[in-house]
Design a protein around this motif. Structure first.
Motif, PDB file in Angstrom:
ATOM      1  N   TYR A   1     -13.469 -11.379   3.242  1.00 43.32           N
ATOM      2  CA  TYR A   1     -14.610 -10.872   2.464  1.00 43.32           C
ATOM      3  C   TYR A   1     -14.411 -11.055   0.953  1.00 43.32           C
ATOM      4  CZ  TYR A   1     -16.139  -8.779   6.857  1.00 43.32           C
ATOM      5  OH  TYR A   1     -16.534  -8.583   8.156  1.00 43.32           O
ATOM      6  N   ASP A   2     -14.080 -12.273   0.556  1.00 41.30           N
ATOM      7  CA  ASP A   2     -13.885 -12.648  -0.853  1.00 41.30           C
ATOM      8  C   ASP A   2     -12.601 -12.109  -1.452  1.00 41.30           C
ATOM      9  OD1 ASP A   2     -16.330 -13.903  -0.743  1.00 41.30           O
ATOM     10  OD2 ASP A   2     -17.396 -12.394  -1.913  1.00 41.30           O
ATOM     11  N   LEU A   3     -11.852 -11.312  -0.737  1.00 40.38           N
ATOM     12  CA  LEU A   3     -10.619 -10.771  -1.291  1.00 40.38           C
ATOM     13  C   LEU A   3      -9.477 -11.759  -1.058  1.00 40.38           C
ATOM     14  CD1 LEU A   3     -10.775  -6.987  -0.399  1.00 40.38           C
ATOM     15  CD2 LEU A   3     -11.666  -8.200  -2.400  1.00 40.38           C
ATOM     16  N   LYS A   4      -8.842 -12.152  -2.125  1.00 41.65           N
ATOM     17  CA  LYS A   4      -7.719 -13.078  -2.072  1.00 41.65           C
ATOM     18  C   LYS A   4      -6.435 -12.327  -2.450  1.00 41.65           C
ATOM     19  CE  LYS A   4     -10.642 -16.466  -1.399  1.00 41.65           C
ATOM     20  NZ  LYS A   4     -10.754 -17.124  -0.073  1.00 41.65           N
ATOM     21  N   THR A   5      -5.314 -12.992  -2.222  1.00 43.73           N
ATOM     22  CA  THR A   5      -4.062 -12.396  -2.671  1.00 43.73           C
ATOM     23  C   THR A   5      -4.041 -12.370  -4.194  1.00 43.73           C
ATOM     24  OG1 THR A   5      -2.969 -14.555  -2.558  1.00 43.73           O
ATOM     25  CG2 THR A   5      -2.787 -13.134  -0.630  1.00 43.73           C
ATOM     26  N   TYR A   6      -3.302 -11.429  -4.747  1.00 43.47           N
ATOM     27  CA  TYR A   6      -3.266 -11.249  -6.201  1.00 43.47           C
ATOM     28  C   TYR A   6      -1.821 -11.012  -6.630  1.00 43.47           C
ATOM     29  CZ  TYR A   6      -3.436  -6.383  -4.546  1.00 43.47           C
ATOM     30  OH  TYR A   6      -3.195  -5.212  -3.878  1.00 43.47           O
ATOM     31  N   PRO A   7      -1.504 -11.242  -7.901  1.00 41.15           N
ATOM     32  CA  PRO A   7      -0.105 -11.218  -8.347  1.00 41.15           C
ATOM     33  C   PRO A   7       0.652  -9.937  -8.019  1.00 41.15           C
ATOM     34  CG  PRO A   7      -1.491 -12.194 -10.035  1.00 41.15           C
ATOM     35  CD  PRO A   7      -2.428 -11.677  -8.969  1.00 41.15           C
ATOM     36  N   GLU A   8      -0.014  -8.800  -8.065  1.00 45.90           N
ATOM     37  CA  GLU A   8       0.670  -7.512  -7.854  1.00 45.90           C
ATOM     38  C   GLU A   8       0.645  -7.059  -6.398  1.00 45.90           C
ATOM     39  OE1 GLU A   8      -1.144  -4.707 -10.709  1.00 45.90           O
ATOM     40  OE2 GLU A   8       0.924  -4.089 -11.125  1.00 45.90           O
ATOM     41  N   GLU A   9       0.228  -7.933  -5.489  1.00 46.22           N
ATOM     42  CA  GLU A   9       0.003  -7.461  -4.121  1.00 46.22           C
ATOM     43  C   GLU A   9       1.279  -6.956  -3.453  1.00 46.22           C
ATOM     44  OE1 GLU A   9      -2.641  -8.407  -0.182  1.00 46.22           O
ATOM     45  OE2 GLU A   9      -2.619  -9.837  -1.835  1.00 46.22           O
ATOM     46  N   LEU A  10       2.366  -7.695  -3.553  1.00 47.48           N
ATOM     47  CA  LEU A  10       3.607  -7.233  -2.938  1.00 47.48           C
ATOM     48  C   LEU A  10       4.040  -5.906  -3.543  1.00 47.48           C
ATOM     49  CD1 LEU A  10       6.056  -7.504  -1.129  1.00 47.48           C
ATOM     50  CD2 LEU A  10       7.120  -8.949  -2.897  1.00 47.48           C
ATOM     51  N   ALA A  11       4.033  -5.822  -4.859  1.00 46.40           N
ATOM     52  CA  ALA A  11       4.449  -4.579  -5.524  1.00 46.40           C
ATOM     53  C   ALA A  11       3.538  -3.418  -5.143  1.00 46.40           C
ATOM     54  CB  ALA A  11       4.445  -4.773  -7.044  1.00 46.40           C
ATOM     55  N   THR A  12       2.251  -3.707  -5.000  1.00 52.44           N
ATOM     56  CA  THR A  12       1.300  -2.660  -4.624  1.00 52.44           C
ATOM     57  C   THR A  12       1.612  -2.121  -3.236  1.00 52.44           C
ATOM     58  OG1 THR A  12      -0.438  -3.611  -6.026  1.00 52.44           O
ATOM     59  CG2 THR A  12      -1.141  -2.131  -4.253  1.00 52.44           C
ATOM     60  N   HIS A  13       1.872  -3.018  -2.295  1.00 52.24           N
ATOM     61  CA  HIS A  13       2.133  -2.556  -0.931  1.00 52.24           C
ATOM     62  C   HIS A  13       3.507  -1.892  -0.822  1.00 52.24           C
ATOM     63  CE1 HIS A  13      -1.481  -4.773   0.325  1.00 52.24           C
ATOM     64  NE2 HIS A  13      -1.463  -3.907   1.315  1.00 52.24           N
ATOM     65  N   GLU A  14       4.448  -2.315  -1.635  1.00 53.15           N
ATOM     66  CA  GLU A  14       5.729  -1.601  -1.658  1.00 53.15           C
ATOM     67  C   GLU A  14       5.523  -0.167  -2.148  1.00 53.15           C
ATOM     68  OE1 GLU A  14       8.914  -5.247  -2.426  1.00 53.15           O
ATOM     69  OE2 GLU A  14       8.037  -4.175  -4.147  1.00 53.15           O
ATOM     70  N   TYR A  15       4.732  -0.034  -3.169  1.00 48.85           N
ATOM     71  CA  TYR A  15       4.424   1.299  -3.701  1.00 48.85           C
ATOM     72  C   TYR A  15       3.694   2.144  -2.655  1.00 48.85           C
ATOM     73  CZ  TYR A  15       2.039   4.820  -6.579  1.00 48.85           C
ATOM     74  OH  TYR A  15       1.544   5.991  -7.088  1.00 48.85           O
ATOM     75  N   VAL A  16       2.732   1.534  -1.960  1.00 50.07           N
ATOM     76  CA  VAL A  16       1.988   2.240  -0.919  1.00 50.07           C
ATOM     77  C   VAL A  16       2.936   2.726   0.176  1.00 50.07           C
ATOM     78  CG1 VAL A  16       0.322   1.932   0.964  1.00 50.07           C
ATOM     79  CG2 VAL A  16      -0.245   1.141  -1.340  1.00 50.07           C
ATOM     80  N   LEU A  17       3.825   1.867   0.636  1.00 49.97           N
ATOM     81  CA  LEU A  17       4.756   2.249   1.695  1.00 49.97           C
ATOM     82  C   LEU A  17       5.686   3.370   1.240  1.00 49.97           C
ATOM     83  CD1 LEU A  17       5.631  -1.278   3.105  1.00 49.97           C
ATOM     84  CD2 LEU A  17       4.372   0.521   4.299  1.00 49.97           C
ATOM     85  N   ASP A  18       6.145   3.299   0.004  1.00 49.06           N
ATOM     86  CA  ASP A  18       7.012   4.364  -0.511  1.00 49.06           C
ATOM     87  C   ASP A  18       6.289   5.708  -0.517  1.00 49.06           C
ATOM     88  OD1 ASP A  18       9.040   2.542  -0.912  1.00 49.06           O
ATOM     89  OD2 ASP A  18       8.688   2.328  -3.073  1.00 49.06           O
ATOM     90  N   GLU A  19       5.038   5.700  -0.933  1.00 50.48           N
ATOM     91  CA  GLU A  19       4.271   6.946  -0.986  1.00 50.48           C
ATOM     92  C   GLU A  19       3.932   7.452   0.415  1.00 50.48           C
ATOM     93  OE1 GLU A  19       3.569   8.759  -3.853  1.00 50.48           O
ATOM     94  OE2 GLU A  19       5.053   7.310  -4.568  1.00 50.48           O
ATOM     95  N   LEU A  20       3.633   6.546   1.341  1.00 55.38           N
ATOM     96  CA  LEU A  20       3.346   6.954   2.720  1.00 55.38           C
ATOM     97  C   LEU A  20       4.590   7.551   3.372  1.00 55.38           C
ATOM     98  CD1 LEU A  20       1.142   3.946   3.912  1.00 55.38           C
ATOM     99  CD2 LEU A  20       0.361   6.267   3.355  1.00 55.38           C
ATOM    100  N   GLN A  21       5.755   7.028   3.012  1.00 53.37           N
ATOM    101  CA  GLN A  21       6.992   7.612   3.530  1.00 53.37           C
ATOM    102  C   GLN A  21       7.153   9.040   3.027  1.00 53.37           C
ATOM    103  OE1 GLN A  21       9.284   6.614   5.809  1.00 53.37           O
ATOM    104  NE2 GLN A  21      10.125   8.660   5.470  1.00 53.37           N
ATOM    105  N   LYS A  22       6.827   9.277   1.766  1.00 54.26           N
ATOM    106  CA  LYS A  22       6.899  10.631   1.226  1.00 54.26           C
ATOM    107  C   LYS A  22       5.963  11.575   1.978  1.00 54.26           C
ATOM    108  CE  LYS A  22       8.008   9.038  -3.459  1.00 54.26           C
ATOM    109  NZ  LYS A  22       7.477   8.916  -4.850  1.00 54.26           N
TER     110      LYS A  22
END
Length: 366
Positions: free
Chosen positions: A235-256
């Motif tokens: 749906y027009d969404l492409k990968t972006y430069p911060e994507e890996l860092a964003t998902h790492e941050y998301v996983l860290d917060e979900l673990q909390k």
């Protein structure tokens, strides 16, 4: 009959399943005015031999379902219809989670009860979608959600989760993938906001975490999972430069938050997965609870990834459409039936509840 990790029981502190085989969430689009049809009871019952069933995309609001005939859980009639589905699954010994979605800018007012689409920013998807007159129309420009209205949409997810638990579901999965509303907030290509919900990755993920915290407070962290689709272009969404860092941050917060599971949606194009093994290794390091993956897996490749220990559960979509008794077929090395793509997303019972189970009468080893 060979022993497989895939069909062995999965036992954890907060979830016990008869196997590691999950039926992936799919929107088969058989609801009527958002109300699950009687055939949906049969459909889920037929597949209740899965270790875990995850429901169709279930809209959390009247403008939340991307496609025609998407089921909802935002009113009592829908909730009562889902209760019958869940009772049917439980009667067969199965477990089922509700996947909750707000599609955001994906859809069309003609599908969404003539209501406007909403999104983090007023940016349309440059694609067409089928509407009730069976024509294909361009997706419309959504209304950007005002900062003051964000709590309203957080509450919509919370109320839907409460409805799901009242209907008897064993838990809920928040759909934060596939370019729908939560994913639209996360991705800077669809989120150009300048308030506290846009810009930095901490701001772009704020809506996700507010939804998760509200749902956890309402139903309990051990009943909550999430679906994510890192590096998925849709749906027009492409990968972006911060994507890996964003998902790492998301996983860290979900673990909390200590939620029950993370469910990754993988896509395979030209034989290449959208989620590399290196990401799963990273995810396993960051998130200590259950990890599930879906998308493009065969029985053989599912077994292989389970053996690595990088994931705990594998979800199947298309194979579950045509093989309602998938677990038993895998256990017994029986052949798998082919699916009919023409009936995936529309039609009545044909291609929905008429796929036969295989006869086990000749099998002496199961």
């Amino acid at each position: 009959m060979s022993q497989k990790k895939l069909t062995a029981p999965f036992i954890s502190e907060n979830l016990s399943l008869s196997s590691r085989v999950v039926m992936a969430p799919m929107n088969r689009r058989r609801a009527v005015k958002g109300i699950p049809s009687p055939s949906m009871i049969t459909y889920y019952q037929q597949r209740s031999g899965a270790g875990l069933l995850i429901s169709d995309n279930i809209a959390v609001s009247s403008n939340g379902g991307a496609y025609m005939n998407t089921p909802g859980i935002y009113n009592q009639e829908q909730k009562q219809a889902w209760k019958k589905v869940v009772e049917g699954v439980h009667a067969k010994g199965g477990k089922i989670f509700a996947q909750l979605v707000q599609a955001g800018r994906v859809g069309h007012p003609a599908i969404q009860n003539n209501e406007p689409l909403v999104a983090p920013s007023a940016i349309a998807v440059n694609e067409t979608i089928r509407i009730p007159d069976n024509s294909y129309q361009s997706m419309t420009i959504p209304i950007a959600i005002n900062t003051e209205e964000i709590p309203v949409w957080v509450n919509v997810f919370k109320e839907a989760a409460i409805h799901a638990m009242e209907a008897g579901f064993d838990g809920v999965e928040i759909h934060a993938a596939h370019g729908f509303l939560i994913d639209q907030f996360i991705n800077p290509l669809s989120n150009t906001r300048t308030d506290e919900y846009g810009g930095s990755m901490e701001n772009r993920t704020r809506f996700l975490f507010e939804v998760m915290k509200a749902v956890i407070a309402a139903v309990g962290k051990n009943k909550v999972g999430i679906r994510l689709s890192p590096f998925r272009e849709i749906y027009d969404l492409k990968t972006y430069p911060e994507e890996l860092a964003t998902h790492e941050y998301v996983l860290d917060e979900l673990q909390k938050m200590d939620i029950l599971y993370v469910h990754f949606s993988n896509a395979v194009n030209d034989g290449k997965s959208s989620i590399p093994v290196s990401f799963l290794e990273n995810a396993r390091h960051r998130f200590k609870n259950i990890i599930m993956i879906a998308g493009g897996f065969t029985v053989e490749t599912a077994e292989e990834i389970l053996q690595t220990g990088l994931v705990d559960l594998v979800a199947f979509g298309k194979l579950y459409i045509s093989n309602p008794d998938l677990v038993e077929r895998i256990k017994n090395d029986f052949p798998l039936a082919d699916w009919d793509e023409e009936t995936f997303y529309h039609g009545g019972d044909e291609g929905y509840i008429d796929y036969p189970t295989i006869s086990f009468s000749k099998c002496t080893d199961y």
